[in-house]
Design an enzyme around this catalytic site. Structure first.
Site, PDB file in Angstrom:
ATOM      1  CE  LYS A  21      -0.989  -0.005   4.944  1.00  0.00           C
ATOM      2  NZ  LYS A  21      -0.070   1.027   5.404  1.00  0.00           N
ATOM      3  NE  ARG A  96      -1.918   0.646  11.698  1.00  0.00           N
ATOM      4  CZ  ARG A  96      -1.020   0.996  10.778  1.00  0.00           C
ATOM      5  NH1 ARG A  96      -1.160   2.117  10.101  1.00  0.00           N
ATOM      6  NH2 ARG A  96       0.013   0.232  10.553  1.00  0.00           N
ATOM      7  NE  ARG A 135       8.512  -3.168   5.501  1.00  0.00           N
ATOM      8  CZ  ARG A 135       7.284  -2.730   5.792  1.00  0.00           C
ATOM      9  NH1 ARG A 135       6.554  -2.154   4.867  1.00  0.00           N
ATOM     10  NH2 ARG A 135       6.784  -2.889   6.987  1.00  0.00           N
ATOM     11  NE  ARG A 141       8.980  -0.284   8.828  1.00  0.00           N
ATOM     12  CZ  ARG A 141       7.739  -0.040   8.445  1.00  0.00           C
ATOM     13  NH1 ARG A 141       7.487   0.429   7.235  1.00  0.00           N
ATOM     14  NH2 ARG A 141       6.736  -0.265   9.265  1.00  0.00           N
ATOM     15  NE  ARG A 152       3.880  -3.347  11.523  1.00  0.00           N
ATOM     16  CZ  ARG A 152       5.079  -3.784  11.135  1.00  0.00           C
ATOM     17  NH1 ARG A 152       5.946  -4.265  12.023  1.00  0.00           N
ATOM     18  NH2 ARG A 152       5.429  -3.750   9.871  1.00  0.00           N
TER      19      ARG A 152
HETATM   20  P1  AMP Z   1       2.825   1.675   9.106  1.00  0.00           P
HETATM   21  O1  AMP Z   1       4.006   2.220   8.395  1.00  0.00           O
HETATM   22  O2  AMP Z   1       1.511   2.209   8.561  1.00  0.00           O
HETATM   23  O3  AMP Z   1       2.832   0.175   9.163  1.00  0.00           O
HETATM   24  O4  AMP Z   1       2.902   2.196  10.616  1.00  0.00           O
HETATM   25  C1  AMP Z   1       3.984   1.861  11.451  1.00  0.00           C
HETATM   26  C2  AMP Z   1       3.542   1.915  12.915  1.00  0.00           C
HETATM   27  O5  AMP Z   1       3.109   3.244  13.237  1.00  0.00           O
HETATM   28  C3  AMP Z   1       2.354   1.023  13.264  1.00  0.00           C
HETATM   29  O6  AMP Z   1       2.737  -0.301  13.537  1.00  0.00           O
HETATM   30  C4  AMP Z   1       1.806   1.737  14.494  1.00  0.00           C
HETATM   31  O7  AMP Z   1       2.600   1.472  15.615  1.00  0.00           O
HETATM   32  C5  AMP Z   1       1.997   3.199  14.140  1.00  0.00           C
HETATM   33  N1  AMP Z   1       0.814   3.732  13.428  1.00  0.00           N
HETATM   34  C6  AMP Z   1       0.736   4.102  12.104  1.00  0.00           C
HETATM   35  N2  AMP Z   1      -0.489   4.549  11.805  1.00  0.00           N
HETATM   36  C7  AMP Z   1      -1.223   4.462  12.937  1.00  0.00           C
HETATM   37  C8  AMP Z   1      -2.573   4.762  13.268  1.00  0.00           C
HETATM   38  N3  AMP Z   1      -3.438   5.234  12.344  1.00  0.00           N
HETATM   39  N4  AMP Z   1      -2.977   4.557  14.549  1.00  0.00           N
HETATM   40  C9  AMP Z   1      -2.121   4.103  15.473  1.00  0.00           C
HETATM   41  N5  AMP Z   1      -0.856   3.761  15.237  1.00  0.00           N
HETATM   42  C10 AMP Z   1      -0.387   3.949  13.984  1.00  0.00           C
END
Ligand code: AMP
Length: 202
Positions: A21, A96, A135, A141, A152
């Site tokens: 995404k 989310r 990744r 990361r 996750r």
């Molecule tokens: P992502 O890159 O979208 O996978 O986000 C990385 C991390 O950021 C996630 O595993 C969460 O810990 C935090 N995070 C990102 N977006 C949100 C959200 N909308 N609500 C809460 N935590 C978030």
């Protein structure tokens, strides 16, 4: 029926981690001439720069847990209030869960706006796991440990997938097969958005 489009395009891309995404979101946003608003990117940038926000969220994101809704929604509201988002945006990673959907609804209603489409990138769990393991090797990361990845994906299935049911009742979800060639997947997204009367800038 396709609604008359005003030139502003407000999109959300949803999919499990490893669905692609992020990559597809950037491509779609570029084509529509709108900024990507990625909460994950905002958190990572703040962690890297050692800001107060970064220090607040580092442990949470490393564990693969969700940052508190109020904090996340306040950050998104600030970002969407910036001038470059006045004529549309593509949200990646927010909302989310259903609480964040209501926060976003409140904000958009206040601006007499709404989302035009929600792109769901559908990828089987096994495929997501494989891509995330790759990744982790490539990008290093700190939240791409095996335990955090599985956690996750569990959170996605439990908390994030239900937001699609909410948006489905509004008739704005396009489910796109996220397996295959990157360009083909982008074309599938463009075709779905085009069918809604959402035309690219270029
Ligand atoms: P992502 O890159 O979208 O996978 O986000 C990385 C991390 O950021 C996630 O595993 C969460 O810990 C935090 N995070 C990102 N977006 C949100 C959200 N909308 N609500 C809460 N935590 C978030």
């Amino acid at each position: 029926m396709t609604a008359q489009h005003t030139g502003s395009t407000r999109l959300l891309i949803v999919g499990p981690q490893g669905s692609g995404k992020g990559t597809q979101g950037v491509r779609v946003a570029e084509a529509f001439g709108i900024p990507v608003v990625s909460t994950g990117d905002i958190f990572r940038a703040n962690i890297k720069e050692g800001t107060e926000l970064g220090q607040q969220v580092k442990e949470i994101t490393d564990a693969g847990d969700l940052v508190p809704d109020e904090l996340t929604s306040a950050i998104v509201r600030d970002r969407l209030a910036q001038p470059d988002a006045a004529h549309g945006f593509l949200l990646d990673g927010y909302p989310r869960n259903v609480a964040q959907v209501s926060h976003l609804d409140d904000f958009l209603i206040g601006r007499e706006e709404s989302l035009d489409a929600v792109i769901e990138l559908s990828v089987p769990r096994e495929e997501s796991l494989q891509r995330l393991a790759l990744r982790a090797k490539d990008q290093g990361r700190t939240d791409d440990t095996e335990a955090a990845i599985a956690h996750r994906l569990d959170i996605y299935e439990r908390e994030t997938a239900p937001i699609l049911a909410v948006y489905r009742t509004r008739g704005i979800v396009d489910t796109i097969d996220g397996v295959g060639d990157l360009d083909e997947i982008t074309e599938r997204i463009f075709a779905a958005l085009g069918a809604r009367g959402l035309q690219r800038a270029a």
